[in-house]
Design an enzyme around this catalytic site. Structure first.
Site, mmCIF file in Angstrom:
data_model
loop_
_atom_site.group_PDB
_atom_site.id
_atom_site.type_symbol
_atom_site.label_atom_id
_atom_site.label_comp_id
_atom_site.label_asym_id
_atom_site.label_seq_id
_atom_site.Cartn_x
_atom_site.Cartn_y
_atom_site.Cartn_z
ATOM 1 N N HIS A 68 -37.926 100.959 48.021
ATOM 2 C CA HIS A 68 -38.486 101.035 46.665
ATOM 3 C C HIS A 68 -39.569 102.092 46.561
ATOM 4 C CE1 HIS A 68 -41.750 98.017 47.566
ATOM 5 N NE2 HIS A 68 -40.869 97.700 48.472
ATOM 6 N N TYR A 98 -51.535 102.689 50.359
ATOM 7 C CA TYR A 98 -50.469 101.683 50.396
ATOM 8 C C TYR A 98 -49.340 102.130 51.333
ATOM 9 C CZ TYR A 98 -47.614 97.829 48.617
ATOM 10 O OH TYR A 98 -46.879 96.673 48.515
ATOM 11 N N TYR A 148 -47.658 92.837 41.619
ATOM 12 C CA TYR A 148 -48.916 92.150 41.910
ATOM 13 C C TYR A 148 -49.574 91.850 40.563
ATOM 14 C CZ TYR A 148 -48.664 94.129 46.701
ATOM 15 O OH TYR A 148 -48.290 94.479 47.982
ATOM 16 N N PRO A 206 -52.902 89.438 53.365
ATOM 17 C CA PRO A 206 -51.585 90.029 53.122
ATOM 18 C C PRO A 206 -51.502 90.911 51.872
ATOM 19 C CG PRO A 206 -51.567 87.656 52.691
ATOM 20 C CD PRO A 206 -52.890 87.964 53.296
ATOM 21 N N LYS A 246 -50.115 94.982 55.200
ATOM 22 C CA LYS A 246 -50.391 95.857 56.344
ATOM 23 C C LYS A 246 -50.223 95.217 57.722
ATOM 24 C CE LYS A 246 -51.600 99.579 54.166
ATOM 25 N NZ LYS A 246 -50.586 100.614 54.093
HETATM 26 P P1 RFL Z 1 -47.546 86.969 65.684
HETATM 27 O O1 RFL Z 1 -46.434 87.203 64.740
HETATM 28 O O2 RFL Z 1 -48.541 85.914 65.343
HETATM 29 O O3 RFL Z 1 -46.922 86.682 67.110
HETATM 30 C C1 RFL Z 1 -47.709 86.220 68.192
HETATM 31 C C2 RFL Z 1 -46.810 85.446 69.124
HETATM 32 O O4 RFL Z 1 -47.586 84.983 70.239
HETATM 33 C C3 RFL Z 1 -47.238 83.630 70.512
HETATM 34 N N1 RFL Z 1 -48.377 82.977 71.200
HETATM 35 C C4 RFL Z 1 -48.410 82.737 72.523
HETATM 36 N N2 RFL Z 1 -47.535 82.983 73.507
HETATM 37 C C5 RFL Z 1 -47.877 82.612 74.750
HETATM 38 N N3 RFL Z 1 -49.042 81.972 75.056
HETATM 39 C C6 RFL Z 1 -49.945 81.703 74.103
HETATM 40 N N4 RFL Z 1 -51.090 81.083 74.403
HETATM 41 C C7 RFL Z 1 -49.649 82.094 72.767
HETATM 42 N N5 RFL Z 1 -50.297 81.985 71.594
HETATM 43 C C8 RFL Z 1 -49.526 82.528 70.657
HETATM 44 C C9 RFL Z 1 -46.936 83.041 69.147
HETATM 45 O O5 RFL Z 1 -46.103 81.883 69.245
HETATM 46 C C10 RFL Z 1 -46.233 84.200 68.458
HETATM 47 O O6 RFL Z 1 -44.832 84.169 68.636
HETATM 48 O O7 RFL Z 1 -48.395 88.313 65.925
HETATM 49 P P2 RFL Z 1 -47.895 89.847 66.001
HETATM 50 O O8 RFL Z 1 -46.703 89.981 66.899
HETATM 51 O O9 RFL Z 1 -49.117 90.612 66.270
HETATM 52 O O10 RFL Z 1 -47.355 90.185 64.524
HETATM 53 C C11 RFL Z 1 -48.239 90.215 63.426
HETATM 54 C C12 RFL Z 1 -47.500 89.835 62.122
HETATM 55 O O11 RFL Z 1 -46.793 88.629 62.333
HETATM 56 C C13 RFL Z 1 -48.476 89.677 60.931
HETATM 57 O O12 RFL Z 1 -49.461 90.680 60.969
HETATM 58 C C14 RFL Z 1 -47.754 89.765 59.565
HETATM 59 O O13 RFL Z 1 -46.883 88.692 59.381
HETATM 60 C C15 RFL Z 1 -48.774 89.808 58.426
HETATM 61 N N6 RFL Z 1 -48.164 89.782 57.072
HETATM 62 C C16 RFL Z 1 -47.651 90.938 56.499
HETATM 63 N N7 RFL Z 1 -47.636 92.102 57.186
HETATM 64 C C17 RFL Z 1 -47.069 93.229 56.641
HETATM 65 O O14 RFL Z 1 -47.095 94.289 57.290
HETATM 66 N N8 RFL Z 1 -46.464 93.232 55.407
HETATM 67 C C18 RFL Z 1 -46.419 92.098 54.653
HETATM 68 O O15 RFL Z 1 -45.817 92.133 53.574
HETATM 69 C C19 RFL Z 1 -47.050 90.902 55.168
HETATM 70 N N9 RFL Z 1 -47.012 89.751 54.484
HETATM 71 C C20 RFL Z 1 -48.096 88.589 56.345
HETATM 72 C C21 RFL Z 1 -47.518 88.605 55.042
HETATM 73 C C22 RFL Z 1 -48.586 87.385 56.875
HETATM 74 C C23 RFL Z 1 -48.529 86.230 56.124
HETATM 75 N N10 RFL Z 1 -49.028 85.040 56.704
HETATM 76 C C24 RFL Z 1 -48.278 83.873 56.863
HETATM 77 C C25 RFL Z 1 -50.311 85.082 57.392
HETATM 78 C C26 RFL Z 1 -47.452 87.455 54.279
HETATM 79 C C27 RFL Z 1 -47.976 86.266 54.805
HETATM 80 C C28 RFL Z 1 -47.928 85.045 53.910
HETATM 81 C C1 PHB Z 2 -43.811 89.713 51.034
HETATM 82 O O1 PHB Z 2 -42.736 90.125 50.587
HETATM 83 O O2 PHB Z 2 -43.876 88.688 51.746
HETATM 84 C C2 PHB Z 2 -45.071 90.451 50.723
HETATM 85 C C3 PHB Z 2 -45.025 91.572 49.915
HETATM 86 C C4 PHB Z 2 -46.190 92.267 49.626
HETATM 87 C C5 PHB Z 2 -47.389 91.814 50.150
HETATM 88 C C6 PHB Z 2 -47.431 90.689 50.962
HETATM 89 C C7 PHB Z 2 -46.265 89.991 51.250
HETATM 90 O O3 PHB Z 2 -48.535 92.479 49.854
#
Ligand code: RFL
Ligand code: PHB
Length: 388
Positions: free
Chosen positions: A72, A383, A200, A292, A296
């Site tokens: 997009h 962005y 948004y 979020p 990023k």
């Molecule tokens: P993760 O995904 O948390 O993975 C860490 C892994 O480590 C394991 N772990 C362990 N393993 C062994 N021993 C231990 N003691 C351990 N403790 C933990 C866990 O089980 C897990 O599998 O971290 P990682 O790999 O650094 O990845 C980061 C991303 O997951 C996170 O930054 C994103 O999801 C954030 N985020 C978004 N990021 C974007 O770039 N674009 C988005 O649109 C976006 N939307 C979001 C998001 C995060 C959200 N939440 C739920 C916080 C939307 C939401 C709602």
């Molecule tokens: C998503 O699709 O989960 C999403 C999109 C944009 C954001 C955060 C999460 O800024």
């Protein structure tokens, strides 16, 4: 057991790092606390920067992303229930964005890891990291009821915000920067066609976001109080609230249906400096958290492991300078995303102590953004993200 790099955590950061290291001929073992099914069941990010897409392509990990991801060119921002501005980042920066769920990236990474014979130990409990300030670090964990000692050259802490890696760094060897926001995001997935744009919305009732996963899977969020639980939010209540917060013209196109997932996440900004301690290197959410709103977090996890894999490859080839500079290199990008995510959060949410004056200031910022191409370019550049 012995390997070159012990990786703690098989989320996006740890599993991608393992694959990137393989491309440089570097061996690793990944230890993950959860089962594969549990990790794949977490619904998280959805928007990828173009640098992330290109990095996954270069690593040969983007076949499904290219086939199924939704490119997009712009996002919309709505306010006061009627105004809408569109930021065309393709026109303003020459780069688009990609909608592709983190769950799908994680599936792609696990499939590639399996096909390439990468070593990921799922269900590893009691992970401990030892002797990272010596040249013989090691990791201990329990798998299938047996204690395992994993000797290695380096440890990569990719175990997210609640992991053990960052906690291994003594308090006097790190500085932590933190900001907690006084609200959370309630997110739902529904098997309904999404709106054509990412939107948004700033509204007096609170923030809302419409996103997507594929042509029949939508992802929506509304800002909610931190003490709410998903039981407080029936599907009916969710859709009514979302509709109330969206610009009328967008709401008219909204297709509602039963939710298939519902969860609440608190919003915070956090950075740990430096992102290394001796032979331990932190990457992804283990080192930093962004709200979020700027989309990023996953992109930072990917750029961190790109820098770390390149630095380790240079080190094994005889040049240790990039590894010594890893923390500084990664933090430059981290702070840029931390600032942008804080700014987006501040601009678009309703804070509990916000006055009508504060709300008019937010609306004025949005009115200015709508009228000024210079401001839009500034937002678009942040962005779409920095080049690697
Ligand atoms: P993760 O995904 O948390 O993975 C860490 C892994 O480590 C394991 N772990 C362990 N393993 C062994 N021993 C231990 N003691 C351990 N403790 C933990 C866990 O089980 C897990 O599998 O971290 P990682 O790999 O650094 O990845 C980061 C991303 O997951 C996170 O930054 C994103 O999801 C954030 N985020 C978004 N990021 C974007 O770039 N674009 C988005 O649109 C976006 N939307 C979001 C998001 C995060 C959200 N939440 C739920 C916080 C939307 C939401 C709602
Ligand atoms: C998503 O699709 O989960 C999403 C999109 C944009 C954001 C955060 C999460 O800024």
């Amino acid at each position: 057991m012995r390997t070159q790099v012990a990786i703690v955590g098989a989320g996006p950061a740890g599993s991608l790092l393992s694959l990137l290291l393989r491309r440089h001929g570097i061996e690793s073992v990944v230890v993950e606390r959860q089962t594969k099914e549990y990790v794949l069941g977490r619904i998280r990010a959805g928007v990828l920067e173009w640098t992330t897409v290109e990095l996954l392509r270069a690593a040969g990990l983007a076949d499904r992303l290219d086939a199924e991801g939704h490119v997009h060119d712009s996002v919309k921002i709505g306010w006061r229930g009627e105004e809408i501005l569109s930021i065309d980042f393709q026109r303003l920066t020459g780069k688009p964005m990609m909608s592709y769920g983190q769950t799908m990236i994680q599936e792609d990474l696990y499939l590639a890891a399996e096909a390439e014979g990468a070593n990921i130990v799922f269900g590893a409990s009691d992970v401990e990291i030892h002797d990272v300030t010596t040249d013989q670090p090691w990791v201990r964990f329990t798998a299938d009821g047996e204690q395992v000692r994993l000797d290695c050259d380096y440890v990569a802490g990719c175990d997210g915000y609640h992991g053990v890696s960052r906690a291994t760094i003594p308090a006097d060897a790190k500085t932590e920067y933190e900001k907690a926001y006084p609200f959370g995001w309630l997110g739902i997935l529904s098997e309904t066609p999404p709106l054509p744009h990412l939107i948004y919305a700033n509204h007096e009732r609170g923030f809302a976001l419409c996103s997507q996963r594929n042509p029949m899977l939508s992802r929506y969020y509304v800002q909610c109080p931190l003490d709410d639980t998903v039981d407080d939010w029936s599907d009916d209540r969710f859709w009514t609230e979302l509709l109330a917060r969206l610009p009328v013209s967008e709401g008219e196109q909204l297709v509602t249906g039963p939710s298939i997932e519902k969860s609440i996440a608190p919003l915070r900004s956090y950075v740990c400096e430096p992102m290394s301690h001796g032979r331990l290197f932190l990457a992804g959410d283990a080192a930093h958290i962004v709200p979020p709103t700027g989309a990023k977090g996953l992109n930072l996890a990917v750029s961190d492991v790109h820098y770390l894999s390149e630095a380790l490859a240079a080190h094994y080839a005889g040049d240790s300078a990039p590894l010594a500079a890893y923390s500084a290199t990664a933090l430059h990008r981290v702070w840029s995303s931390v600032r942008f995510s804080w700014w987006m959060t501040t601009l678009l949410h309703r804070f509990p102590d916000q006055t009508v004056f504060d709300q008019r200031i937010q609306e004025e910022d949005l009115t200015h953004l709508a009228a000024s191409e210079a401001s839009q370019t500034n937002v678009a550049e942040q962005y779409v993200g920095l080049d690697l």
